[in-house]
Every structure is written in C-alpha cells, then in structure tokens.
Enzyme design. Structure first.
Site, PDB file in Angstrom:
ATOM      1  N   CYS A 381       1.186  -0.790  -0.221  1.00 36.07           N
ATOM      2  CA  CYS A 381      -0.235  -0.211  -0.112  1.00 36.07           C
ATOM      3  C   CYS A 381       0.527   1.046  -0.377  1.00 36.07           C
ATOM      4  CB  CYS A 381      -0.828  -0.008   1.622  1.00 36.07           C
ATOM      5  SG  CYS A 381      -2.576   1.206   1.245  1.00 36.07           S
ATOM      6  N   HIS A 531      -3.477  -5.105  -0.009  1.00 25.95           N
ATOM      7  CA  HIS A 531      -2.886  -5.635   1.313  1.00 25.95           C
ATOM      8  C   HIS A 531      -3.010  -7.636   2.076  1.00 25.95           C
ATOM      9  CE1 HIS A 531      -3.028  -2.034   3.806  1.00 25.95           C
ATOM     10  NE2 HIS A 531      -4.114  -1.383   3.166  1.00 25.95           N
ATOM     11  N   GLU A 533      -1.404  -8.857   3.344  1.00 25.02           N
ATOM     12  CA  GLU A 533      -1.575 -10.100   4.680  1.00 25.02           C
ATOM     13  C   GLU A 533      -2.838 -10.234   4.932  1.00 25.02           C
ATOM     14  OE1 GLU A 533      -1.745  -4.736   5.635  1.00 25.02           O
ATOM     15  OE2 GLU A 533      -1.289  -6.144   3.792  1.00 25.02           O
TER      16      GLU A 533
END
Length: 557
Positions: A381, A531, A533
């Site tokens: 990001c 993102h 994650e």
C-alpha cells in the site's frame, strides 16, 4: 437450529478474547461443523476506519469492504468462516440503525429506549449469521464486564440465552488470574468479582477460561469452581504460551474444552482432525534456520498496529521452514540516523501501509537502501507508493517527485488521488469512503508476482485513496520498472503491482540487463497497492509473503 456461544471478558482488556474465539471456531470446524464468528465492540465509533492505529491497532478489511476490528483477522487466520460487514457491530453502528428507524417512523411513535429497542437491534445483529448452513455462531463481546458501555450488549445476550435455552446457548467468560511475585501467590479474587458482576446482570458462565502466568493448581481450580458456581472441569487454564499463538487450540483440546461445548450444546459431530494444524506447529517449533526482516513503519509502539503483517511474515517463514525474526525499525529514526546504520544485516525489508506525512522520508530512504544493496524488498500500500516515489527521484531523476497526499504542490505527483475519490474528499466524508474490499487484478505472465501466485488472475483486498499516476507510466517502464499488475475491473490502467526485473529473467544471472541504462536487476523487489496480509493463514501462507521470505533466505525465485 444454529447454536450460540457468547464470549465475554473480565478484570482487564487485551486478555485474548479474539484468539480464544478463533481457537474455539477452529476446534469446532475440525469436527466438521460450520461456524460463523462476530465481534461486538462497545465504542461509539461506527467502525474503526477513522481511529488512530496508536489507540486501536490495525484496521482489518473484509472481502466486502468493511473496515473492522483486528480480531476479525484472528477469526480468518484460524477458521474458514466467511466474514462480512455483518461480522462486526459497534455501539455506533447499532445506534445509527435505531436512529434511522426512528426517523423513518418505524417505531410507530413509541418512546425509543435502550430496552427494548437497542437490545432488540443487538439481538437482530446476533441473528444475522443464523442459517441452516451454520451450526454454531460465536460472538465475542468487546470490553470487560463492568464497563458501562458494554451493558446493552450483555443484556441482549442474556435475553438470547433466556429465549433459546441452555442447550442452544453457551456463555464462556475469559478472565485473569494474576500472579503476585512479591508473595509468590496466584489470586482468584479479581476473577470472582468479575463473575459476580456477570451474574448480577443475569448471566451465569458455563465455562471459565483463565489467563495465567503460572499453571493453575487443583486448589485454585476448586476455589474458582466453588465461588464462581462453575463445574471444576469447566475451569480451563490458558497459560501464557512459549512459541506461538497457534498453540492455543491445542491447549484447549488437552483440557477437553471442545467436548464440553459439544455436550452442552448437544451437537452431533465427528472427532476432531487437527493433523494439518499440528504439522504447521511442528514446523514453527523445529525451524533451525532464521531470517532477519526489518519492518519499517511509524506505528511501532503498538504491537497490534501491524498485526496482520507480523502474522503473514510468520506464515512466510512456515512456508520456507525458517524462523522469521522481526525487527521493528521506526522510519523517523532512519530520517535521523540513516538507513545503513539501522538496516545493515537485514535479510529483507518490508514497508507497510499507513497515512500521513510523518516518517515518509525515512521509508523512502529504506527503500533506496534495499534497491541499491539488492536486499529483498516488499512494499504494501503506502510502501508501494513510497517505492514509486523513490524510483522517480533517484532513477528517473524527477526532482521533488512525491505523492499529492503529502505535497499538493509537487511538480511530479507520481502518486495522485484517484479520480473516484475527488468528490469524496470534497465532501470531507472520511469514514468508509476509501477504495475498500476485494478487486480483481491481472498480472503480467512473465512477472515475479505471477510466478509467486502461480496464476495471472488474482483478487486482493484494498484500503486506499491514492494510486500510481499513469502519466508517468512510460518513464517508469523505460527505466526498468515493471508495472506487473493492473486492476481488471472498472479501470484496467490502475497499477496494482510494481517490481524490478531480476536475474531470473536473464539466461546468465551475471549478464547485463537487457535494458541498458536502466535500473540494475534485483533479486526480489515488489510493491503492491493491495493488502495481501489479510488473506494469509498459517496453514495457507500468502504466496507473496512466502516468496519474500524465500528470497530473504538467499534462494532464487
């Protein structure tokens, strides 16, 4: 009929209700049951989207674009539950709904009160996951018993218990057993008071889970059982763990918590199958090699600010059978002391997301160090945006290149506000208005990202307002930056992935790159606008994190 488990907390916050809820969900799923998990937060914010990371930790984003509490990350990492906007409710969200109904005349002129209108709205939220496909709905109640803001939620779940009966509803209370080092004693009184307060409200816990530094003795268990009116076998020890949070489900299995739940709720299911989970834990415990990863951020004072990042790095280590040593490096310290002093010896550098000008130049210096010294780099990001700025300044020679978010007057806004966000920003509507949720992305077939994913069609979650400025696309590509991924929905020109070409693209890894005069090749340099994650699990590590850690070990990708 969908059964309900309500998990409450006492004595202090941050005891791990989220991990407890997720672990129970995992155990039930391991027996073939379908679960849904929700989090009820008593704060008045509608969602955590506008809250400071220093106060709240990370904002977790679901597939449908809800900005939620970070505990939902635990739920998704541990279970296969599908989480949506109906998986996280706050006081603000509940009251907003009730007020909207009142304004629309839905209450037919009645006086709107906490009971029954607010509690009915909470009960309606509790019923959202109920369906023939869900066997057990788990609801975590945020805060602690005794907090004034939690009372409507506790009253609502009390009513659910009364309406559905004890074979359909179970109450689990998580509490703290403090150890006083001066007297070398474990104290049960705080837990007794917590349960007493809960019973005053009308809720009798069926299970008491005790966070503790020391093992519970038989005397302590008996005392808790007697004074809290809980069967001895339902007093569960949750001792501080030595290796990994992923041990928690096995701690519960060893004390037969899942059997207690199945018996009370009269669930019909098979025995648990945790072979895959145990194999994963063995990998974590038996890793003989390690890598050092620097996370260069600016919210490092709070452990939970980058919670999903830290967990996904651990998952990348699991995929490569190595231990990941995470080094938190404050980007403002890099601004003061330089990148080499703080990053020398790191096997990999990750720059995560964030907002605001503070610490940006430190992140850019860290990325420059990673690029020039061939240290594997992963930007997420804002990290991807900083990598774009660094490349523009130091490779393209665009003096003063920046993001218009941080320097509205820059001559080279290589990162700029998305067109769809301009009207939003003009209205100053901040909450829930970013580009949120899952979007498709198409990767270049020969890109490093495509090789990591094993496909060119991916879907990832987003949370941003600014993007790569396509006016500079050709300049970047001419100098060796690969714009490896583009959004494949409404705007195919939106850059989602950037990377530098590596030795893998040359027949001879020592040969000169095909683009003379461009940026030198790099072993692993990727920035992503999304993102990843949020989609990583310990038994299914995200491919980009697995690839990043593999590169950090020195292996060719």
């Amino acid at each position: 009929m969908t059964k309900h488990i309500f998990i409450t907390g006492g004595v202090v916050s941050s005891l791990g209700k989220g991990l407890t809820s997720a672990s129970i969900g995992l155990l039930l799923e391991s027996r073939g049951l379908k679960v849904a998990i929700q989090k009820f937060d008593p704060y008045i914010n509608v969602d955590p989207g506008t809250m400071s990371p220093f106060q709240h930790g990370e904002v977790y984003v679901t597939e449908d674009g809800a900005e939620t509490d970070l505990d939902l990350g635990h739920y998704e990492r541990f279970t296969n539950a599908v989480l949506t906007k109906d998986s996280n409710f706050t006081t603000g969200k509940i009251y907003s709904s009730v007020i909207a109904k009142e304004r629309a005349g839905k209450y037919l002129g009645k006086t709107v009160q906490v009971i029954p209108h607010i509690t009915n709205e909470i009960k309606e939220a509790v019923r959202r996951p109920v369906s023939k496909h869900i066997d057990v709905a788990i609801a975590e109640i945020g805060g602690t018993v005794g907090d004034i803001e939690s009372l409507p939620f506790l009253e609502a779940i009390r009513q659910v218990g009364l309406e559905l009966g004890c074979s359909n509803v179970m109450f689990i209370h998580l509490t703290l057993i403090p150890y006083l080092r001066a007297s070398q004693e474990m104290k049960t009184k705080p837990s007794q008071h917590s349960v007493s307060k809960l019973r005053e409200i009308g809720i009798q816990p069926d299970v008491l889970i005790c966070r503790t530094e020391k093992p519970l003795t038989n005397d302590i268990r008996s005392k808790l059982s007697l004074f809290c009116n809980i069967r001895p076998e339902a007093v569960i020890e949750e001792k501080d763990i030595d290796y990994s949070i992923y041990e928690v489900p096995l701690i519960f299995v060893n004390q037969k918590l899942d059997e207690l739940i199945i018996k009370q709720l009269e669930l019909k299911c098979k025995g648990h199958d945790l072979k895959e989970w145990r194999r994963m834990l063995n990998t974590v415990k038996n890793a003989k090699k390690s890598v050092n990863i620097a996370v260069v951020g600016k919210y490092l004072e709070l452990q939970d600010a980058y919670k999903s990042i830290y967990e996904a790095l651990t998952h990348g280590g699991i995929a490569n059978k190595v231990k990941v040593n995470i080094h938190r490096v404050n980007s403002e310290d890099i601004e003061k002391s330089g990148a080499e002093r703080l990053l020398k010896g790191m096997n990999g550098i990750l720059v995560p997301g964030g907002f605001g000008q503070r610490g940006i130049e430190g992140k850019i210096k860290a990325i420059k160090y990673a690029r020039e010294n061939k240290v594997p780099f992963f930007g997420i990001c804002l990290g991807m945006q900083c990598a774009t700025i660094e490349f523009a300044r130091n490779v393209l020679g665009l003096k003063g290149a920046h993001s218009s978010e941080f320097d509205p007057t820059t001559k080279h806004p290589v990162i700029d506000l998305m067109e769809s966000q301009r009207k939003v920003m003009a209205k100053e509507a901040m909450g829930g208005t970013m580009r949120l949720g899952v979007y498709p992305c198409k990767l270049q077939t020969d890109s490093l990202a495509a090789k990591a994913y094993g496909t060119t069609a991916i879907k990832e979650r987003h949370r941003h307002r600014y993007e790569f400025n396509n006016k500079y696309r050709k300049q970047f590509e001419d100098k060796g930056m690969v714009l490896a991924g583009n959004c494949s929905s409404t705007d195919e020109s939106l850059v989602e992935v950037i990377e530098l070409k590596g030795p893998r693209n040359n027949r001879d890894s020592h040969a000169m790159p095909a683009w003379r005069g461009a940026a030198a090749s790099h072993p692993w340099f990727i920035g992503v606008q999304f993102h990843p994650e949020f989609k990583s699990k310990p038994i299914r590590p995200h491919p980009l994190f697995a690839g990043f850690i593999k590169a950090a070990t020195g292996k060719r990708i």
